[in-house]
Structures are given as C-alpha cells and as structure tokens.
Design a protein around this motif. Structure first.
Motif, PDB file in Angstrom:
ATOM      1  N   HIS A   1       5.848   6.577 -47.212  1.00 42.21           N
ATOM      2  CA  HIS A   1       5.588   5.949 -45.897  1.00 42.21           C
ATOM      3  C   HIS A   1       5.001   6.962 -44.921  1.00 42.21           C
ATOM      4  O   HIS A   1       4.011   6.710 -44.244  1.00 42.21           O
ATOM      5  N   ARG A   2       5.672   8.118 -44.854  1.00 37.58           N
ATOM      6  CA  ARG A   2       5.259   9.127 -43.860  1.00 37.58           C
ATOM      7  C   ARG A   2       3.877   9.682 -44.182  1.00 37.58           C
ATOM      8  O   ARG A   2       3.120  10.041 -43.268  1.00 37.58           O
ATOM      9  N   ALA A   3       3.548   9.774 -45.477  1.00 39.13           N
ATOM     10  CA  ALA A   3       2.228  10.291 -45.855  1.00 39.13           C
ATOM     11  C   ALA A   3       1.137   9.379 -45.293  1.00 39.13           C
ATOM     12  O   ALA A   3       0.111   9.851 -44.796  1.00 39.13           O
TER      13      ALA A   3
ATOM     14  N   ALA B   1      23.105   9.071 -36.781  1.00 40.89           N
ATOM     15  CA  ALA B   1      22.290   9.991 -37.582  1.00 40.89           C
ATOM     16  C   ALA B   1      21.328   9.115 -38.366  1.00 40.89           C
ATOM     17  O   ALA B   1      21.692   8.532 -39.372  1.00 40.89           O
ATOM     18  N   SER B   2      20.116   8.966 -37.856  1.00 45.73           N
ATOM     19  CA  SER B   2      19.141   8.078 -38.489  1.00 45.73           C
ATOM     20  C   SER B   2      17.770   8.719 -38.480  1.00 45.73           C
ATOM     21  O   SER B   2      17.225   9.034 -37.424  1.00 45.73           O
ATOM     22  N   ALA B   3      17.217   8.902 -39.687  1.00 53.36           N
ATOM     23  CA  ALA B   3      15.879   9.492 -39.782  1.00 53.36           C
ATOM     24  C   ALA B   3      14.827   8.542 -39.220  1.00 53.36           C
ATOM     25  O   ALA B   3      13.787   8.984 -38.732  1.00 53.36           O
ATOM     26  N   GLN B   4      15.114   7.245 -39.289  1.00 57.67           N
ATOM     27  CA  GLN B   4      14.127   6.289 -38.757  1.00 57.67           C
ATOM     28  C   GLN B   4      14.068   6.392 -37.238  1.00 57.67           C
ATOM     29  O   GLN B   4      12.993   6.388 -36.650  1.00 57.67           O
ATOM     30  N   VAL B   5      15.235   6.497 -36.596  1.00 56.84           N
ATOM     31  CA  VAL B   5      15.260   6.633 -35.131  1.00 56.84           C
ATOM     32  C   VAL B   5      14.600   7.960 -34.729  1.00 56.84           C
ATOM     33  O   VAL B   5      13.714   8.005 -33.866  1.00 56.84           O
TER      34      VAL B   5
ATOM     35  N   GLY C   1      12.438  -1.473 -43.339  1.00 56.34           N
ATOM     36  CA  GLY C   1      12.929  -0.968 -42.058  1.00 56.34           C
ATOM     37  C   GLY C   1      12.163   0.281 -41.633  1.00 56.34           C
ATOM     38  O   GLY C   1      11.901   0.497 -40.447  1.00 56.34           O
ATOM     39  N   THR C   2      11.815   1.125 -42.603  1.00 51.30           N
ATOM     40  CA  THR C   2      11.093   2.367 -42.266  1.00 51.30           C
ATOM     41  C   THR C   2       9.739   2.021 -41.659  1.00 51.30           C
ATOM     42  O   THR C   2       9.332   2.607 -40.649  1.00 51.30           O
ATOM     43  N   THR C   3       9.031   1.054 -42.262  1.00 48.36           N
ATOM     44  CA  THR C   3       7.724   0.662 -41.710  1.00 48.36           C
ATOM     45  C   THR C   3       7.905   0.212 -40.264  1.00 48.36           C
ATOM     46  O   THR C   3       7.208   0.684 -39.357  1.00 48.36           O
TER      47      THR C   3
ATOM     48  N   LYS D   1      10.008   7.080 -51.700  1.00 48.92           N
ATOM     49  CA  LYS D   1       9.611   6.001 -50.781  1.00 48.92           C
ATOM     50  C   LYS D   1       9.471   6.528 -49.353  1.00 48.92           C
ATOM     51  O   LYS D   1       8.468   6.272 -48.693  1.00 48.92           O
ATOM     52  N   SER D   2      10.472   7.283 -48.880  1.00 46.42           N
ATOM     53  CA  SER D   2      10.424   7.793 -47.501  1.00 46.42           C
ATOM     54  C   SER D   2       9.186   8.662 -47.291  1.00 46.42           C
ATOM     55  O   SER D   2       8.504   8.567 -46.263  1.00 46.42           O
ATOM     56  N   ILE D   3       8.899   9.524 -48.276  1.00 49.46           N
ATOM     57  CA  ILE D   3       7.760  10.444 -48.125  1.00 49.46           C
ATOM     58  C   ILE D   3       6.450   9.661 -48.221  1.00 49.46           C
ATOM     59  O   ILE D   3       5.488   9.952 -47.498  1.00 49.46           O
TER      60      ILE D   3
ATOM     61  N   SER E   1      20.018  13.991 -40.470  1.00 50.46           N
ATOM     62  CA  SER E   1      19.462  12.961 -41.354  1.00 50.46           C
ATOM     63  C   SER E   1      18.253  13.569 -42.074  1.00 50.46           C
ATOM     64  O   SER E   1      17.848  14.694 -41.780  1.00 50.46           O
ATOM     65  N   ARG E   2      17.657  12.814 -42.981  1.00 46.33           N
ATOM     66  CA  ARG E   2      16.554  13.362 -43.789  1.00 46.33           C
ATOM     67  C   ARG E   2      15.437  13.918 -42.903  1.00 46.33           C
ATOM     68  O   ARG E   2      15.135  13.348 -41.847  1.00 46.33           O
ATOM     69  N   ASP E   3      14.832  15.020 -43.351  1.00 44.98           N
ATOM     70  CA  ASP E   3      13.889  15.743 -42.481  1.00 44.98           C
ATOM     71  C   ASP E   3      12.442  15.701 -42.974  1.00 44.98           C
ATOM     72  O   ASP E   3      11.660  16.609 -42.691  1.00 44.98           O
TER      73      ASP E   3
ATOM     74  N   ILE F   1      23.169   8.509 -47.737  1.00 46.29           N
ATOM     75  CA  ILE F   1      23.328   7.165 -47.167  1.00 46.29           C
ATOM     76  C   ILE F   1      22.822   6.055 -48.096  1.00 46.29           C
ATOM     77  O   ILE F   1      23.444   5.004 -48.197  1.00 46.29           O
ATOM     78  N   ASP F   2      21.709   6.292 -48.798  1.00 46.86           N
ATOM     79  CA  ASP F   2      21.182   5.224 -49.663  1.00 46.86           C
ATOM     80  C   ASP F   2      21.865   5.182 -51.026  1.00 46.86           C
ATOM     81  O   ASP F   2      21.602   4.295 -51.833  1.00 46.86           O
ATOM     82  N   GLU F   3      22.723   6.174 -51.279  1.00 46.07           N
ATOM     83  CA  GLU F   3      23.338   6.269 -52.609  1.00 46.07           C
ATOM     84  C   GLU F   3      24.730   5.656 -52.663  1.00 46.07           C
ATOM     85  O   GLU F   3      25.393   5.682 -53.703  1.00 46.07           O
TER      86      GLU F   3
ATOM     87  N   VAL G   1      24.387  -2.254 -41.967  1.00 47.60           N
ATOM     88  CA  VAL G   1      23.106  -2.737 -41.412  1.00 47.60           C
ATOM     89  C   VAL G   1      21.916  -2.251 -42.237  1.00 47.60           C
ATOM     90  O   VAL G   1      20.837  -2.010 -41.720  1.00 47.60           O
ATOM     91  N   LYS G   2      22.125  -2.126 -43.535  1.00 48.91           N
ATOM     92  CA  LYS G   2      21.008  -1.791 -44.435  1.00 48.91           C
ATOM     93  C   LYS G   2      20.353  -3.095 -44.900  1.00 48.91           C
ATOM     94  O   LYS G   2      20.530  -4.131 -44.281  1.00 48.91           O
ATOM     95  N   GLU G   3      19.615  -3.062 -45.994  1.00 48.58           N
ATOM     96  CA  GLU G   3      18.918  -4.263 -46.469  1.00 48.58           C
ATOM     97  C   GLU G   3      19.901  -5.424 -46.642  1.00 48.58           C
ATOM     98  O   GLU G   3      19.523  -6.599 -46.583  1.00 48.58           O
TER      99      GLU G   3
END
Ligand code: S3P
Length: 443
Positions: A26-28, A181-185, A111-113, A22-24, A208-210, A329-331, A356-358
């Motif tokens: 969005h970024r794609a 530590a937030s990949a979204q920020v 949230g990522t969007t 999902k994260s990848i 955070s995720r890279d 974090i999501d696990e 503060v997740k979903e």
C-alpha cells in the motif's frame, strides 16, 4: 461465496514464500504516486486490498502500470509462491499533482487504503468521497478524522463511519498524542504533515509498525524519530524509488503456527519481513516453548528479512499484553489457535483494538474455537483460552475476515474430522494461493 473443507492428513513439511507484504505494498503505491517521477516496485502484492490503493491513485490521475503479475524476486519455483507478486511502474505526480477523482473512491475491504488516503486527501485542493464494503463501513474513522480536522481538513460522515467525504485545503502542523497505537493513524497524520508548512509530530502509546517512516526517509523526507514520537517537516518533495517488497510476516504467521502445532512438522518460510515492529508473534511463541530459528538474515529495500524455520513444539500457555500487542496485532487470530493447543491457559489482555478489525476478532475467535471444543472466556480487551490436545471438527464461519478464515483453516489441521469454513473469498484480500500452499505442504 466459497467454502473450504480441511482435515488432518499428516505433518506439514517443505518450504514456501508467503505473498508480498500488504502494508508495504500500500505504502509503495501511495509514496511513489506522491513522488516526482518514475518508481519501480517489485514483488508488489497483487491482491484485492493493495489493488484498491492502485485504483484510488489511478482515479486521481496517476499512471500506474502493472508490468507483470508474477514475482521476479527471488528466483523460486512457481509452486512455492504465495500469491502473485507483481512489478509495478508508477509515474508519480508530486505532492500537488493529483486530480479530483470522478466519482467515489472504493476502498473495498481495506482500512489501510481508507485511513491513509484521508491523510493524502487532506492536502488536496478538492473534495473526494471514500467508500468501502460492509465490513469497512462498520470500522471507526474518527481516529483519523479528529487529528486531520485539527490540521484544517473538513470531513463529512455519518457518525465517523464510511462513506466519508474529505475536503482538503491549506493545512497547519499539529503535535498529536494518539490515544491508540495505530500505524494507520500515525501514517495518515504524517502524510497530511507533508502538506503543512512546518513540523507535524505524532506520539503513540506503544510503537506501531514503522514502514511509513522507513519509506518516507528513503524518499528523502525530513523525518525524525524520538522514542515514540515521529516528526515530519512538510512541503519537501519526495524522490521516486526502486524497491522490492519482502514477503508478509502476517501471512507467514499462519504457516509458522501450523508448523509448530502439527506433530512431525518442519517448515521453512522464505524471505519473510522481520521488521521488529511486526514480529511480536515470534517472541510470544518462543516464550510458549516454540522452536523457531531465523536464518539468512539480510536487508531488502530498507526492511529486515530472513528465512524462518519452525518445527513441531509443545507449547505452554502464557500471559500476553503490553507493547507486544501492537507488534503482533494482526497475528492474534492465529495466536489464539496456538493457545488452543497449548498446555494450560493463555491470557491475552490490552488488545481491545481487535474488536474493530475486519471483524470483531475477539468475539469471532471465541465463538469459532468454542465450536471446536475449546474453553474460551471473552474479556473486553482480550481472551482467556484453555488449551487442549485435539480439537473437534466443526462448521466454521469466517465473518468475511481473511485472518479468521485462515486461522481456523490451520486449527482444522488439528481436528478429529473434516472441518468446513464458509465465506472464504475474503482470503484473497491478502493471501491468494493460501489453500493451495496448505495442500502442498501436507504429507
Ligand atoms: C496496518 C496497521 C494495523 C493493522 C492493519 C494494517 C497498516 O492497523 O492491523 O492490518 O498497514 O498500517 P491499525 O493501524 O489500526 O493498528
């Protein structure tokens, strides 16, 4: 509002390919929309969250064509697919080619969007309003509003919650020390940094995720990583790309834990992304005593991938905190299920972000596991869970949170009767086909 009923049948056996990451995904869409020319994304996650990102860029004038909703990677039988991976063609408009959207942009549950769009919109010569569903409207946006306001964008919101109106403009680079530590920020600031003259940098307390960093580099951005600080030089042009999205480790996680906790199980999870910033769960489960093997390790479009083999294992409780938290974090919801079936106590700390997740995932997992007979102590930043051999069947709610719904479905496999989970439509935000795969693997 749909509900599912689950009971223990027998061991889980067989193989599956989880849905695309999902994260990848969005970024794609984001980076290809900002690149100049045509990009092709294979095995895109055709699920609600990334579709919100596609919708947003279409609203800003980017042509995005869905060529196929089926994955062509790798050649696997349709029955073992999780979700539908699509082939997407994006005709990128360049950093300055977006148009002012007509109407508000609906980010749905994602949230990522919303957070990553804040970074992109900051550099545009127009205003746009971002809204979301009830869950997203409760989530904190100050964490992106503050740094991006320092860069020169103007935000309007009701005390830092969606809906948000972003008015972009000429931005100036900042050196930002993120308190979380937030990949979204981090990603939102790096995206805004693309619009600055000069170098923008973000430091985070833990890594955070890279994925953004990897993809920006692959698109030709001038990006450097020094310890926990990432810097990007603005105003370069981004190159279009062709890529294949690996399967989502966070979706694989449900079947990793299921294969470990259900006696007699053996599950092979294929093509899973094993980016080191994402797989803290493997380290945690291994130190709890799990048998997990990574096979056929390879690299796909700049991301490490492997097949993950798990077999039933007796787990023991441990203490979890520190830099393992952002890397898993999501696990945590599914990790709580593993802890509920381990010998002894598991203590999770340093995980305040879960609130503060979903949904508030600390409160949700504590409440729902208690219904299944588990002793759980809620901490402000984590939980203490006392494992047991078996769980009690119960009526469970998902809080509209996909990861709570799927975690509790896996917990239900170890209960003494039939468990119902209500409000399960949310599963479609990340894992269409979850219930079908679970049914197929149960013997
Ligand atoms: C994500 C980052 C994480 C994660 C979320 C997806 C991303 O959120 O929980 O599911 O794609 O960047 P934070 O950045 O809030 O930690």
């Amino acid at each position: 509002m749909s509900q599912i009923s689950i009971k223990h049948k027998g061991p889980l056996r067989g193989e599956l390919t989880p849905p695309p990451d999902k994260s990848i995904s969005h970024r794609a869409i984001i980076l290809s929309s900002l690149a100049e020319g045509k990009s092709i994304v294979r095995n895109f996650l055709y699920a609600e969250d990334p579709l919100s990102t596609i919708g947003a860029f279409r609203q800003m004038g980017v042509e995005i064509e869905v060529k196929s909703q089926k994955t062509d990677y790798p050649p696997i039988p349709p029955s073992s697919r999780g979700g539908e991976g699509g082939v997407i063609i994006i005709n990128g408009k360049g950093l300055s080619g977006l148009k002012e959207p007509k109407g508000e942009i609906d980010c749905g549950n994602s949230g990522t969007t919303m957070r990553l769009l804040c970074g992109v919109l900051a550099g545009q010569p127009f205003s746009a309003t971002l809204k979301g569903d009830a869950s997203l409207s409760r989530r904190p946006m100050k964490r992106v509003i503050e740094p991006i306001t320092q860069m020169g964008a103007v935000f309007k919101s009701e005390s830092g919650h969606p809906p948000l109106t972003v008015t972009g403009g000429q931005l100036k680079p900042i050196r930002y020390k993120s308190p979380v530590a937030s990949a979204q920020v981090k990603s939102a600031i790096l995206l805004a940094g693309l619009y600055c003259n000069g170098i923008t940098s973000v430091s985070e307390p833990e890594r955070s995720r890279d994925h953004t960093e990897r993809m920006l580099k692959a698109s030709g951005a001038d990006l450097t990583i020094d310890g926990l600080t990432v810097s990007v030089r603005g105003r370069a042009k981004l190159d279009p790309f062709e890529m294949t999205v690996p399967a989502d480790f966070s979706s694989a996680a449900f079947f990793i834990v299921a294969g470990i906790i259900v006696p007699g199980s053996g599950v092979l999870i294929k093509n899973a992304g094993i980016n080191p910033t994402r797989v803290g769960l493997i380290e945690i489960l291994k130190s709890m005593g799990a048998h997990i093997r990574l096979e056929n390790k390879r690299e796909v479009s700049g991301e490490p991938v492997a097949d993950i083999s798990v077999t039933h294992s007796q787990l023991s409780g441990i203490e979890i905190g520190g830099d393992l938290v952002p890397r898993s974090i999501d696990e945590f919801p599914i990790l709580c299920v593993a802890a509920a079936l381990a010998h002894g106590k598991t203590k999770i700390t340093g995980a305040k972000e879960l609130r503060v997740k979903e949904s508030d995932r600390i409160a949700a997992m504590a409440a729902e596991l208690r219904k299944m007979g588990v002793n759980v102590e809620e901490l402000e930043d984590g939980l203490i869970i006392e494992g047991r051999e078996k769980l009690k069947s119960a009526s469970i709610q998902s809080y509209g949170d996909h990861r709570i719904a799927m975690s509790m479905a896996i917990a239900a496999l170890m209960a003494d009767g039939e468990t119902t989970i209500s409000d399960t439509d949310c599963i479609n935000t990340s894992f269409p086909g979850f219930v079908e795969i679970l049914e197929r693997l149960q013997w």
